[in-house]
Design a protein around this motif. Structure first.
Motif, PDB file in Angstrom:
ATOM      1  N   SER A  77      15.152  63.735  69.250  1.00 31.78           N
ATOM      2  CA  SER A  77      15.935  62.589  69.698  1.00 31.78           C
ATOM      3  C   SER A  77      16.832  62.117  68.555  1.00 31.78           C
ATOM      4  N   LEU A  78      18.034  61.769  68.895  1.00 36.34           N
ATOM      5  CA  LEU A  78      19.012  61.207  67.965  1.00 36.34           C
ATOM      6  C   LEU A  78      19.428  59.852  68.514  1.00 36.34           C
ATOM      7  N   GLY A  79      19.568  58.886  67.637  1.00 37.47           N
ATOM      8  CA  GLY A  79      19.938  57.558  68.102  1.00 37.47           C
ATOM      9  C   GLY A  79      20.780  56.810  67.080  1.00 37.47           C
ATOM     10  N   ALA A  80      21.512  55.853  67.574  1.00 34.39           N
ATOM     11  CA  ALA A  80      22.316  54.976  66.718  1.00 34.39           C
ATOM     12  C   ALA A  80      22.122  53.557  67.228  1.00 34.39           C
ATOM     13  N   GLN A  94      25.409  45.480  58.442  1.00 32.41           N
ATOM     14  CA  GLN A  94      24.243  45.878  57.649  1.00 32.41           C
ATOM     15  C   GLN A  94      23.099  46.392  58.527  1.00 32.41           C
ATOM     16  N   MET A  95      23.055  46.000  59.763  1.00 31.90           N
ATOM     17  CA  MET A  95      21.948  46.396  60.643  1.00 31.90           C
ATOM     18  C   MET A  95      22.191  47.729  61.340  1.00 31.90           C
ATOM     19  N   SER A  96      23.320  48.373  61.102  1.00 35.54           N
ATOM     20  CA  SER A  96      23.609  49.662  61.736  1.00 35.54           C
ATOM     21  C   SER A  96      22.710  50.736  61.123  1.00 35.54           C
ATOM     22  N   MET A  97      22.195  51.579  61.983  1.00 34.19           N
ATOM     23  CA  MET A  97      21.369  52.680  61.485  1.00 34.19           C
ATOM     24  C   MET A  97      21.345  53.833  62.475  1.00 34.19           C
ATOM     25  N   LEU A  98      21.124  54.999  61.941  1.00 38.31           N
ATOM     26  CA  LEU A  98      20.960  56.215  62.736  1.00 38.31           C
ATOM     27  C   LEU A  98      19.492  56.608  62.681  1.00 38.31           C
TER      28      LEU A  98
END
Length: 196
Positions: A77-80, A94-98
């Protein structure tokens, strides 16, 4: 005409039709050779759609028995999360993440082996059914073949008897004309010919 002889003639015509269909469906190039019983059996077994479907079902079950004995495929699984739609920049917030994830499902103990055995048993049962249906088809073909052979021999015998009766009538007429036979002998010979 005798009813049994009529039925035999009809059966022979059906056999000839069946043999004609088998010959038309055959991909062999030797059209001048007569169809043997062995060749007819081979053609009937090879071109029977029911047997072909059952053969494919057996192949499918054998492959399925191998696949059900293996673990299921792992899941990747890949997510953003919190990714801005206007720039798709990871540095904008700042809360962005992969995230990347890998998961594997493990069935309960013994389940894979049990399912594999069950599928192999189904394949074995289908194989037995295929052998039974093939044997039944060969038996029916042999019965029809023997019936056609018997009918052919019976027709040849009747023709020979007709020829003998015609000769008997001619002989009785010749004896009657030469005054060595009676008219009753001629009538008996003609009645025997007509009864035939």
């Amino acid at each position: 005409m005798d009813v049994n002889l009529f039925e035999q003639l009809l059966a022979k015509n059906r056999i000839r039709l069946l043999a004609g269909i088998v010959l038309c469906c055959s991909t062999t190039t030797a059209c001048a050779d007569p169809l043997s019983l062995q060749n007819a059996q081979t053609i009937a077994l090879r071109q029977n759609p029911g047997l072909g479907a059952l053969t494919q079902k057996i192949v499918e079950l054998k492959h399925q028995a191998v696949s059900v004995a293996q673990l299921p495929d792992p899941h990747l699984s890949l997510g953003a999360e919190n990714l801005p739609f206007n720039s798709f920049s990871m540095n904008q917030q700042q809360m962005s993440m992969l995230s990347v994830g890998l998961s594997q499902t493990f069935p309960s103990f013994g389940k894979l082996g049990l399912e594999s055995r069950q599928t192999r048993v189904e394949a074995a049962a289908a194989t037995d059914t295929l052998q039974g249906q093939s044997a039944e088809l060969v038996l029916l073909l042999r019965r029809v073949w023997l019936q056609a052979l018997y009918t052919d021999k019976a027709i040849m015998t009747v023709r020979h008897q007709e020829q003998l009766q015609a000769e008997s009538v001619q002989a009785a007429l010749a004896l009657y004309r030469s005054a060595r036979g009676s008219e009753a002998n001629v009538l008996r010979a003609q009645l025997a010919r007509d009864d035939l």
